[in-house]
Scaffold this motif. Structure first.
Motif, PDB file in Angstrom:
ATOM      1  N   UNK A   1       0.904  -1.103   0.191  1.00 23.43           N
ATOM      2  CA  UNK A   1      -0.031  -0.136  -0.147  1.00 23.43           C
ATOM      3  C   UNK A   1       0.849   1.261   0.068  1.00 23.43           C
ATOM      4  N   UNK A   2       0.438   2.297  -0.833  1.00 23.33           N
ATOM      5  CA  UNK A   2       1.137   3.402  -0.925  1.00 23.33           C
ATOM      6  C   UNK A   2       0.445   4.632  -0.158  1.00 23.33           C
ATOM      7  N   UNK A   3       1.134   5.334   0.897  1.00 24.95           N
ATOM      8  CA  UNK A   3       0.109   6.108   1.467  1.00 24.95           C
ATOM      9  C   UNK A   3       0.840   7.654   1.445  1.00 24.95           C
ATOM     10  N   UNK A   4       0.238   8.719   1.474  1.00 26.29           N
ATOM     11  CA  UNK A   4       0.832   9.904   2.067  1.00 26.29           C
ATOM     12  C   UNK A   4       0.426  10.205   3.202  1.00 26.29           C
ATOM     13  N   UNK A   5       1.435  10.507   4.159  1.00 31.83           N
ATOM     14  CA  UNK A   5       1.263  10.669   5.405  1.00 31.83           C
ATOM     15  C   UNK A   5       1.221  12.000   6.055  1.00 31.83           C
ATOM     16  N   UNK A   6       0.267  12.658   6.523  1.00 36.38           N
ATOM     17  CA  UNK A   6       0.211  14.202   6.903  1.00 36.38           C
ATOM     18  C   UNK A   6       0.584  14.090   8.499  1.00 36.38           C
ATOM     19  N   UNK A   7       1.435  14.730   8.949  1.00 37.59           N
ATOM     20  CA  UNK A   7       2.039  14.736  10.137  1.00 37.59           C
ATOM     21  C   UNK A   7       1.374  15.971  10.883  1.00 37.59           C
ATOM     22  N   UNK A   8       0.903  15.924  12.006  1.00 38.71           N
ATOM     23  CA  UNK A   8       0.084  16.925  12.938  1.00 38.71           C
ATOM     24  C   UNK A   8       1.066  17.295  14.212  1.00 38.71           C
ATOM     25  N   UNK A   9       0.753  18.471  14.679  1.00 40.80           N
ATOM     26  CA  UNK A   9       1.705  18.984  15.842  1.00 40.80           C
ATOM     27  C   UNK A   9       1.173  18.097  17.213  1.00 40.80           C
ATOM     28  N   UNK A  10      -0.146  17.690  16.823  1.00 44.79           N
ATOM     29  CA  UNK A  10      -0.345  16.719  18.285  1.00 44.79           C
ATOM     30  C   UNK A  10       0.105  15.387  18.176  1.00 44.79           C
ATOM     31  N   UNK A  11       0.980  14.830  17.044  1.00 49.27           N
ATOM     32  CA  UNK A  11       1.608  13.752  17.002  1.00 49.27           C
ATOM     33  C   UNK A  11       0.710  12.711  16.410  1.00 49.27           C
ATOM     34  N   UNK A  12      -0.364  13.086  16.162  1.00 53.39           N
ATOM     35  CA  UNK A  12      -1.512  12.162  15.246  1.00 53.39           C
ATOM     36  C   UNK A  12      -1.005  12.337  13.958  1.00 53.39           C
ATOM     37  N   UNK A  13      -1.148  11.167  13.037  1.00 50.41           N
ATOM     38  CA  UNK A  13      -0.861  10.983  11.775  1.00 50.41           C
ATOM     39  C   UNK A  13      -2.227  10.674  11.097  1.00 50.41           C
ATOM     40  N   UNK A  14      -2.344  11.355   9.879  1.00 44.71           N
ATOM     41  CA  UNK A  14      -3.502  11.027   9.006  1.00 44.71           C
ATOM     42  C   UNK A  14      -2.827  10.637   7.733  1.00 44.71           C
ATOM     43  N   UNK A  15      -3.474   9.320   7.455  1.00 40.62           N
ATOM     44  CA  UNK A  15      -2.762   8.708   6.088  1.00 40.62           C
ATOM     45  C   UNK A  15      -3.974   8.791   4.910  1.00 40.62           C
ATOM     46  N   UNK A  16      -3.324   9.157   3.800  1.00 39.67           N
ATOM     47  CA  UNK A  16      -4.310   9.206   2.614  1.00 39.67           C
ATOM     48  C   UNK A  16      -3.701   8.051   1.517  1.00 39.67           C
ATOM     49  N   UNK A  17      -4.725   7.093   1.413  1.00 42.67           N
ATOM     50  CA  UNK A  17      -4.172   5.895   0.708  1.00 42.67           C
ATOM     51  C   UNK A  17      -4.269   6.248  -0.821  1.00 42.67           C
ATOM     52  N   UNK A  18      -2.974   6.075  -1.298  1.00 40.50           N
ATOM     53  CA  UNK A  18      -2.766   6.528  -2.989  1.00 40.50           C
ATOM     54  C   UNK A  18      -3.337   5.433  -3.690  1.00 40.50           C
ATOM     55  N   UNK A  19      -2.643   3.967  -3.327  1.00 39.02           N
ATOM     56  CA  UNK A  19      -2.789   2.906  -4.459  1.00 39.02           C
ATOM     57  C   UNK A  19      -2.331   1.836  -3.609  1.00 39.02           C
ATOM     58  N   UNK A  20      -2.840   0.732  -3.977  1.00 42.79           N
ATOM     59  CA  UNK A  20      -2.389  -0.772  -3.573  1.00 42.79           C
ATOM     60  C   UNK A  20      -1.879  -1.618  -4.865  1.00 42.79           C
ATOM     61  N   UNK A  21      -0.772  -2.474  -4.556  1.00 40.57           N
ATOM     62  CA  UNK A  21       0.009  -3.098  -5.693  1.00 40.57           C
ATOM     63  C   UNK A  21      -0.159  -4.447  -4.928  1.00 40.57           C
ATOM     64  N   UNK A  22      -0.040  -5.549  -6.070  1.00 39.33           N
ATOM     65  CA  UNK A  22      -0.123  -6.985  -5.591  1.00 39.33           C
ATOM     66  C   UNK A  22       1.112  -7.523  -5.375  1.00 39.33           C
TER      67      UNK A  22
END
Length: 214
Positions: free
Chosen positions: A49-70
């Motif tokens: 799985x390919x993700x774009x991970x957004x970091x936040x000051x509160x140390x919480x991570x928000x992941x955006x799923x971009x693609x899945x590969x076999x």
């Protein structure tokens, strides 16, 4: 392992990569966004799985799923191209823009012209088949459509389909964007040829992979 290969190639090009237990990440500080290629183990196989991970000051991570590969190879190639896309933009395209600023060939969004772009392509020895700035569509090229005060650009694949079409913008902005895109398409083929000739890849990148770079 394909991951080991692309890590080596990226490090050779000056890119730092973070290796984790289940994948790899583009280098980042604790508060910076980054891309991650992550393995998911299934009962009889695995997915990547390919993700774009957004970091936040509160140390919480928000992941955006971009693609899945076999398989690992597909995921690794996409991670490589996406990382090299950023590499070329920072190390080449932005530097070329900065060098041209305040010259007769300035391609800044407020002053770019078709005449300047075409003159620069000749000076940079960029093949004519990679671009069309005169409302004449060409396959496997960056095309620019303009009228007297506006324009837009897009990539045309080998079957004549449009991809990555921009919104209609003021003409000088559309030309500036298209100029950058032609540079990136040219750099893509330079990168692909170098990898193929050195036998780092055995098959050329497909159209989906080419679009990742653009």
């Amino acid at each position: 392992m394909e991951l080991e290969r692309i890590c080596r190639l990226l490090q050779q090009r000056g890119e730092q990569i973070i290796v984790t237990k289940n994948g790899i990440e583009t280098y980042h500080e604790s508060d910076e966004d980054y891309y991650r290629l992550e393995r998911e183990r299934l009962s009889k196989s695995e997915q990547w799985h390919y993700f774009y991970v957004r970091s936040k000051k509160a140390k919480l991570l928000e992941r955006e799923h971009l693609a899945t590969f076999s398989d690992e190879r597909e995921g690794a190639r996409t991670f490589y191209l996406w990382t090299m896309r950023s590499h070329y933009r920072q190390k080449y395209v932005h530097k070329i823009r900065a060098y041209l600023r305040d010259t007769d060939f300035d391609m800044s969004p407020d002053v770019a012209t078709v005449e300047r772009a075409l003159g620069l392509f000749l000076r940079l020895h960029i093949p004519k088949h990679l671009y069309s700035f005169e409302n004449e569509q060409k396959p496997d090229s960056i095309n620019l459509e303009t009228d007297w005060d506006s324009g837009r650009s897009f990539y045309i694949d080998l079957k004549g389909r449009r991809h990555r079409e921009t919104l209609v913008r003021p003409k000088s902005i559309a030309i500036s964007i298209a100029f950058d895109r032609v540079l990136m398409l040219y750099l893509f083929y330079q990168e692909q040829d170098a990898l193929f000739q050195s036998k780092e890849i055995r098959t050329l990148f497909n159209e989906e992979e080419r679009l990742v770079f653009l």
